[in-house]
Write a protein that holds these residues in place. Sequence first.
Motif, short mmCIF file in Angstrom:
data_model
loop_
_atom_site.label_atom_id
_atom_site.label_comp_id
_atom_site.label_asym_id
_atom_site.label_seq_id
_atom_site.Cartn_x
_atom_site.Cartn_y
_atom_site.Cartn_z
N VAL A 41 0.79 -1.11 0.15
CA VAL A 41 0.07 -0.02 0.10
C VAL A 41 0.83 1.23 -0.04
CG1 VAL A 41 -1.85 1.34 1.04
CG2 VAL A 41 -1.62 -1.27 1.59
N PRO A 42 0.86 1.93 -1.15
CA PRO A 42 1.80 2.92 -1.17
C PRO A 42 1.39 4.18 -0.08
CG PRO A 42 0.68 2.79 -3.16
CD PRO A 42 0.27 1.76 -2.33
N PHE A 43 2.50 5.08 0.03
CA PHE A 43 2.29 6.14 1.13
C PHE A 43 1.10 7.04 0.92
CE2 PHE A 43 3.01 10.43 2.32
CZ PHE A 43 3.62 10.46 3.40
N ASP A 44 0.94 7.36 -0.41
CA ASP A 44 -0.28 8.24 -0.73
C ASP A 44 -1.36 7.87 -0.67
OD1 ASP A 44 0.15 6.87 -3.04
OD2 ASP A 44 -0.08 8.64 -4.39
N ARG A 45 -1.73 6.38 -0.60
CA ARG A 45 -3.03 5.64 -0.37
C ARG A 45 -3.12 5.64 0.98
NH1 ARG A 45 -4.70 0.63 -2.70
NH2 ARG A 45 -6.06 0.82 -0.91
#
Length: 392
Positions: free
Chosen positions: A45-49
Amino acid sequence: MSKTAYVRTKPHLNIGTMGHVDHGKTTLTAAITKVLAERGTGTFVPFDRIDRAPEEAARGITINIAHVEYETDTRHYAHVDMPGHADYIKNMVTGAAQLDGAILVVSALDGIMPQTAEHVLLARQVGVDHIVVALNKADGTQDEELIDLVELEVRDLLTAQGYPGDAVPVVRVSGLRALAGDPRWTASIEALLDAVDTYVPMPERYLDAPFLLPVENVLTITGRGTVVTGAVERGTLRLGDRVSVLGADIETVVTGLETFGKPMAEAQAGDNVAVLLRGVPRDAVRRGHVVAAPGSVVPARRFSARVYLLSGREGGRTTPVASGYRPQFYIRTADVVGDVDLGEAGAARPGDTVAMRVELGREVPLEPGLGFAIREGGRTVGAGTVTDVHNG
Ligand SMILES: Nc1nc2c(ncn2[C@@H]2O[C@H](COP(=O)(O)OP(=O)(O)OP(=O)(O)O)[C@@H](O)[C@H]2O)c(=O)[nH]1
Ligand SMILES: [Mg+2]
């Protein structure tokens, strides 16, 4: 449209990151999911999500995505990363986050800061008994002695708040470098996860108790009905079970049950779930209501409590309170105004721990031992525990 069912193969725990603004909580959360995705037991789950934490468009019945989900070799975790200090207060202090353990993120470059101390204090107040420390941004200095000092400082803070500061695992990590795939720092995240796996014990789940779910969110699924989401506080729930919605005064039947978008046969204490309720109008149910086994809880308006009033330094009030004070009480997921009676003392100062009687503006399910927060003007000024409930 068959969806893969949730299969309970490992014990489930709820954990979360806490710590001062910008110390790297979200970066670390993303790094954990990346490391476990590479191990094959999670989805990156990437940072911006994580940081945006939007309400996910309802794809089936789903839960708030401020949670990420992953597995280690031995456990299944729901991990909550609170987007900011205020969210931390709201979710964590009110018990909505129901953390079984927490990762305290402290920047090795900055050391403990006001919110580090506040989060530890509040974690103690709400009964989070196990904390693992991530000394983050350890990539940012070659000076090991500096990091040693920060480690000592964190251990002292934990000890001062009643945690076993000498025994708490402290792991030097770099969320940022692990996200970039740097093997040295990927290993640091593995070490942190091992510490969480071994140091945070499996909490006792009250599976035999009557079912109770504080409602965090309400969604509508076109053609299916109204769904409530939240973490199961106690008991178990199966399709077809009858439940009461306290606050809405409705009794109904469970017609759908999911966790992280996957149907489940049985929800248990500790699970994050979405529950589809038969024939319940969307407007009837709100955050703050409680879904419970019929007849198992009696709502009340009056209770006695022991309360810690945060000091000005901890973000609390700077002036005393007196009987007649009317702040907001955050109880489970509910937000209710209440009248405070300080009895003979009559007044209390920030930094004091006091006994008080409270009369709420409306009835909510209450019981001795239940934790709550007191807020005023958008900030937390106190944290307390119910000692007695006065019915009638
Ligand atoms: N050098 C270094 N920088 C980092 C590390 N982790 C995070 N940062 C940086 O620190 C800043 C804050 O990171 P976040 O992950 O947003 O911090 P946060 O604790 O989630 O912040 P809030 O949610 O606003 O409280 C960003 O610029 C990150 O790139 C790290 O391990 N090393
Ligand atoms: Mg963040």
